[in-house]
Design an enzyme around this catalytic site. Structure first.
Site, PDB file in Angstrom:
ATOM      1  N   ASP A   1       0.871  -1.166   0.000  1.00  0.00           N
ATOM      2  CA  ASP A   1       0.000   0.000   0.000  1.00  0.00           C
ATOM      3  C   ASP A   1       0.913   1.222   0.000  1.00  0.00           C
ATOM      4  O   ASP A   1       1.521   1.544   1.020  1.00  0.00           O
ATOM      5  CB  ASP A   1      -0.903  -0.033   1.249  1.00  0.00           C
ATOM      6  CG  ASP A   1      -1.753   1.228   1.382  1.00  0.00           C
ATOM      7  OD1 ASP A   1      -1.676   2.110   0.498  1.00  0.00           O
ATOM      8  OD2 ASP A   1      -2.501   1.319   2.386  1.00  0.00           O
TER       9      ASP A   1
ATOM     10  N   LYS B   1       2.784  11.336  -3.243  1.00  0.00           N
ATOM     11  CA  LYS B   1       1.748  10.703  -4.071  1.00  0.00           C
ATOM     12  C   LYS B   1       0.871  11.742  -4.778  1.00  0.00           C
ATOM     13  O   LYS B   1       0.353  11.496  -5.858  1.00  0.00           O
ATOM     14  CB  LYS B   1       0.888   9.810  -3.169  1.00  0.00           C
ATOM     15  CG  LYS B   1      -0.085   8.898  -3.889  1.00  0.00           C
ATOM     16  CD  LYS B   1      -0.707   7.958  -2.881  1.00  0.00           C
ATOM     17  CE  LYS B   1      -1.722   7.016  -3.497  1.00  0.00           C
ATOM     18  NZ  LYS B   1      -2.245   6.084  -2.476  1.00  0.00           N
TER      19      LYS B   1
ATOM     20  N   GLU C   1      -7.249   0.530  -4.568  1.00  0.00           N
ATOM     21  CA  GLU C   1      -7.272   0.451  -3.101  1.00  0.00           C
ATOM     22  C   GLU C   1      -8.618  -0.019  -2.534  1.00  0.00           C
ATOM     23  O   GLU C   1      -8.644  -0.928  -1.702  1.00  0.00           O
ATOM     24  CB  GLU C   1      -6.835   1.796  -2.501  1.00  0.00           C
ATOM     25  CG  GLU C   1      -5.333   1.996  -2.654  1.00  0.00           C
ATOM     26  CD  GLU C   1      -4.875   3.448  -2.573  1.00  0.00           C
ATOM     27  OE1 GLU C   1      -5.696   4.305  -2.200  1.00  0.00           O
ATOM     28  OE2 GLU C   1      -3.707   3.713  -2.896  1.00  0.00           O
TER      29      GLU C   1
ATOM     30  N   ASP D   1     -13.264   5.199   0.835  1.00  0.00           N
ATOM     31  CA  ASP D   1     -11.830   5.214   1.139  1.00  0.00           C
ATOM     32  C   ASP D   1     -11.298   6.643   1.092  1.00  0.00           C
ATOM     33  O   ASP D   1     -11.066   7.192   0.015  1.00  0.00           O
ATOM     34  CB  ASP D   1     -11.109   4.317   0.107  1.00  0.00           C
ATOM     35  CG  ASP D   1      -9.601   4.236   0.355  1.00  0.00           C
ATOM     36  OD1 ASP D   1      -9.098   4.932   1.258  1.00  0.00           O
ATOM     37  OD2 ASP D   1      -8.931   3.469  -0.357  1.00  0.00           O
TER      38      ASP D   1
END
Lengths: 168, 620
Positions: free
Chosen positions: B25, B87, B184, B206
């Protein structure tokens, strides 16, 4: 031309056994999907990608009533000609214009909900007619006109989607 | 002492040694690596027993890099060289990255993707992410005592093609064999679904550090099917920190801050946000380099009101996903909460009200994605036999299309299409004697090309001169199981075919990846040759195993001559595996791949026939 029904072991018809279609789809996917070949060589990975792509496309076409009808008609040598044949009976066009007017005036989600449920009723009845024309009467040329109408309604449905985004 | 073993016919008494595969992850705030050990997914901790790795990279000097807690401790002292939340910059240009004005970095507006100027030179977000992945790879190899056979890396479901490509490149630079990019929320659904034997329609909400996804899935035994997904790849917990930061600046009437003070106050803002999860009020105190002292307290009510629009911003994607799925909120059986930011009470409340049911919080929102990814990696590595594994069907989040006349987008593959997907569309030439056609590939939902993300531009040349409208160019899109696109264009009327394959230009060119890979090994002083040889051997061994397994099952699909030629290719590869020339091994691998091309295609056909064999009677 490819027969998408054959891929799933089904007989070409507008009325489709959705459960059998889905079962075959899963069964095939469980054998050809790239996840089964993540560790295999290039050749198998490539073949898997090609097959899965084809199976996904065929499944999409058969799931959607408009594309399914179009495909059945194509198998019988009739081109629905969405792009070139836009001639519609006047009363149908009138009805379409009214629906579009309602859509433009819909200012909240409730109004859109109402329009959508009306539209879905029209779609259902039209789908019944398409099934009748193709599967029972074998009137493929006549069915083509009905499928074009169905395509109109489907387009309106996606415009309702965009309208929801605007009122939210 | 050996005991007598009893085995089912057709099953080897000793299952082949499981391949080492991990799920990673790669988060905005924290990253994790997990694996499946004796059938149980576990997160692999570092030497101090800490499961999380803060996604922070500090370039200490030209050669040294710190990753994780060490970098985190120095972020306020060395803000320009300490990259936080990288990210958010993956596959992004300077103009589309959020909060640029509140970032302490020196950005370079490079074509395609931005870069950051550091003491170690200009760094692309891909290289920064690769540093994080490298630490996780080393952690896993140490813990599992062997080279990794492959890794699944998770990405936000709403990541576009540029962001996905960047993530895959980072994996390659970190020396990972990326088995799959996995969405994800889908990873979370796997972990949740298997643990709870869940069946029916589920939503996964999420909200991570920098991204928001909502996915609607249909779960049944042995099947995870994503029906629709939506989200916002520029919305996450970081934005809540920013709101608190801005509030503090305003309340304390601070002048513009230098990078150190900015970072210091942002850290305090984040701590305050986390404190408010459990308490009604949180202190924000900081001593700035100007001598100013910030001494504030923020209460829950203020926090909720300054972040209300952010919470609202997650509602529209939820509506959109449900609409695309053709479902009403009450048809959703459960809502799985994922991502550290879902700990905020106002998020829990908003989601609960929207779906009119209590969200599901029985999994650790920080770990569930990595655990699901590890489970998928275990399946992809082939460590589970047919029947105890599962089928995963995912979708593309955003429509793919090309630019047509007047700057309009023509969609070729609509959003929420199940992948892998392919579709072709024909376009005609519009000028007499036209010999080329420029093709602009875009991603997004808007009608105007300028509102969509530009993925690639390329030129199809060599069209024979014809009258306008006579030339027919077929543009084919292919999206693979990672959600990555490749495009080909072919002119076909005259039989003279010209075609070109593109990789989206936001990704790095293969040459760049090679160079970064080389650099990274030079810095780590690893022996590049040894690594390449080890990788080629693993690759070769894997292919031999796969080929033998295929022959064992489907040998009958081949003529004697065909079988002999495949066996010869296997034998020659096997010989080379014991030698030390990694290039020769690669050639032999390619030769074997080539030799098995037709066999692979026949095996697929056979697989489909077998799949249908049991169905025919029932469905006709």
């Amino acid at each position: 031309m490819q027969n998408h029904f054959e891929l799933f072991g089904l007989t070409p018809a507008f009325a489709v056994d959705a459960e059998a279609l889905e079962r075959s789809y899963r069964e095939i996917q469980s054998r050809v999907h790239p996840d089964r070949f993540a560790h295999a060589g290039d050749a198998e990975r490539r073949a898997s990608l090609q097959w899965t792509t084809r199976v996904n496309e065929a499944f999409q076409i058969l799931k959607n009533p408009v594309t399914r009808a179009r495909h059945v008609l194509e198998l019988h040598g009739v081109d629905v000609a969405f792009e070139t044949n836009t001639a519609m009976p006047p009363e149908f066009l009138m009805q379409q214009m009214e629906l579009r007017e309602t859509l433009e005036n819909a200012k909240d989600a409730a109004a859109l909900d109402a329009l959508r449920s009306d539209l879905h009723r029209s779609r259902e009845s039209l789908e019944k007619q398409v099934g009748e024309a193709i599967d029972r009467k074998k009137d493929y040329a006549g069915a083509a006109g009905l499928v074009r109408k169905l395509q109109f309604l489907e387009k309106l449905d996606s415009e309702i989607d965009s309208a929801y985004e605007k009122v939210e | 002492m050996a005991l007598m073993q009893i085995s089912e016919p057709g099953m080897s008494p000793e299952p082949h040694q499981a391949r080492l595969a991990v799920g990673i992850d790669l988060g905005t705030t924290n990253s994790l690596v997990a694996t499946v050990r004796s059938g149980v997914p576990v997160v692999l901790p570092d030497a101090h027993g800490r499961p999380l790795l803060p996604s922070i990279v500090r370039y200490v000097d030209a050669h040294r890099v710190e990753v994780g807690y060490a970098a985190q401790a120095r972020q306020a002292d060395d803000p320009k060289n300490t990259i936080v939340s990288v990210k958010r910059f993956m596959g992004r240009g300077v103009k589309d990255a959020a909060h640029i004005e509140n970032s302490p970095y020196d950005f370079i507006d490079a074509p395609g993707m931005l870069q950051i100027r550091t003491v170690a030179g200009a760094k692309s977000p891909v290289e920064v992410s690769a540093e994080i992945l490298k630490v996780l790879r080393e952690r896993a190899e140490l813990s599992l005592q062997g080279n990794l056979s492959g890794a699944v890396i998770t990405v936000p479901a709403y990541f576009d093609d540029a962001q996905r490509q960047a993530t895959k490149d980072a994996g390659r630079i970190a020396g990972l064999n990326v088995l799959r990019l996995l969405n994800e929320p889908t990873a979370a659904a796997i972990a949740y679904g298997l643990e709870n034997a869940a069946e029916g329609i589920y939503a996964v909400y999420d909200l991570g550090g920098g991204t928001f996804d909502i996915s609607i899935l249909k779960l049944s035994k042995g099947l995870f099917e994503v029906v629709a997904t939506s989200g916002d790849s520029m919305l996450g917990g970081d934005d809540f920190d920013q709101r608190v930061f801005c509030w503090a600046v305003e309340q304390a009437k601070l002048p513009p801050l230098d990078p150190r003070d900015m970072r210091r106050l942002l850290v305090k803002a984040r701590e305050a946000k986390e404190h408010l999860t459990q308490h009604g009020e949180a202190p924000i105190t900081a001593k700035l380099s100007t001598g100013d002292v910030v001494d504030l307290a923020i209460d829950t009510e203020t926090f909720c009101s300054i972040t209300q629009t952010l919470v609202q911003k997650t509602l529209n994607p939820m509506r959109k996903a449900l609409r695309d799925a053709g479902l009403r909120p009450e048809e959703v059986k459960g809502v799985v909460m994922v991502g550290g930011a879902t700990r905020m009470p106002q998020i829990q409340r908003a989601v609960g009200e929207f779906f009119r049911r209590d969200p599901l919080n029985n999994l650790d929102p920080d770990k569930v994605v990595a655990l699901g990814a590890a489970m998928q990696a275990n399946v992809l590595a082939g460590n589970k036999s047919l029947g105890e594994d599962w089928l995963l069907l995912d979708v593309i989040p955003l429509s793919l299309g090309i630019e047509t006349m007047g700057g309009l987008t023509e969609k070729i593959i609509p959003r929420n299409t199940t992948i892998p997907a392919g579709r072709a569309q024909e376009f005609t030439t519009f000028k007499d004697g036209q010999t080329g056609m420029s093709i602009h590939v875009v991603q997004g939902e808007r009608e105007l090309v300028s509102d969509c993300r530009s993925l690639a531009r390329f030129e199809l040349k060599g069209i024979p001169p014809m009258a306008a409208g006579a030339g027919r160019v077929r543009v084919s899109f292919q999206v693979d199981a990672d959600g990555l696109l490749s495009v080909t264009a072919t002119e076909k009327t005259t039989g003279a075919e010209a075609s070109v394959a593109v990789k989206p230009s936001y990704g790095l060119a293969d040459a760049d990846v090679e160079r970064m890979l080389r650099d990274s090994f030079e810095h780590a002083r690893e022996d590049m040759h040894a690594r390449a040889l080890a990788e080629q051997r693993v690759d070769g061994q894997r292919l031999i195993e796969a080929t033998r397994a295929a022959l064992a099952v489907d040998e009958k699909l081949l003529s004697d001559a065909e079988r002999a030629s495949i066996q010869a290719a296997v034998a020659s590869l096997e010989r080379l595996l014991t030698a030390t020339d990694h290039r020769a091994i690669r050639k032999a691998v390619e030769a074997l791949n080539h030799a098995t091309g037709e066999f692979a295609a026949r095996r697929m056909d056979e697989g489909i026939k077998r799949a249908l064999a049991g169905r025919k009677i029932g469905s006709l």
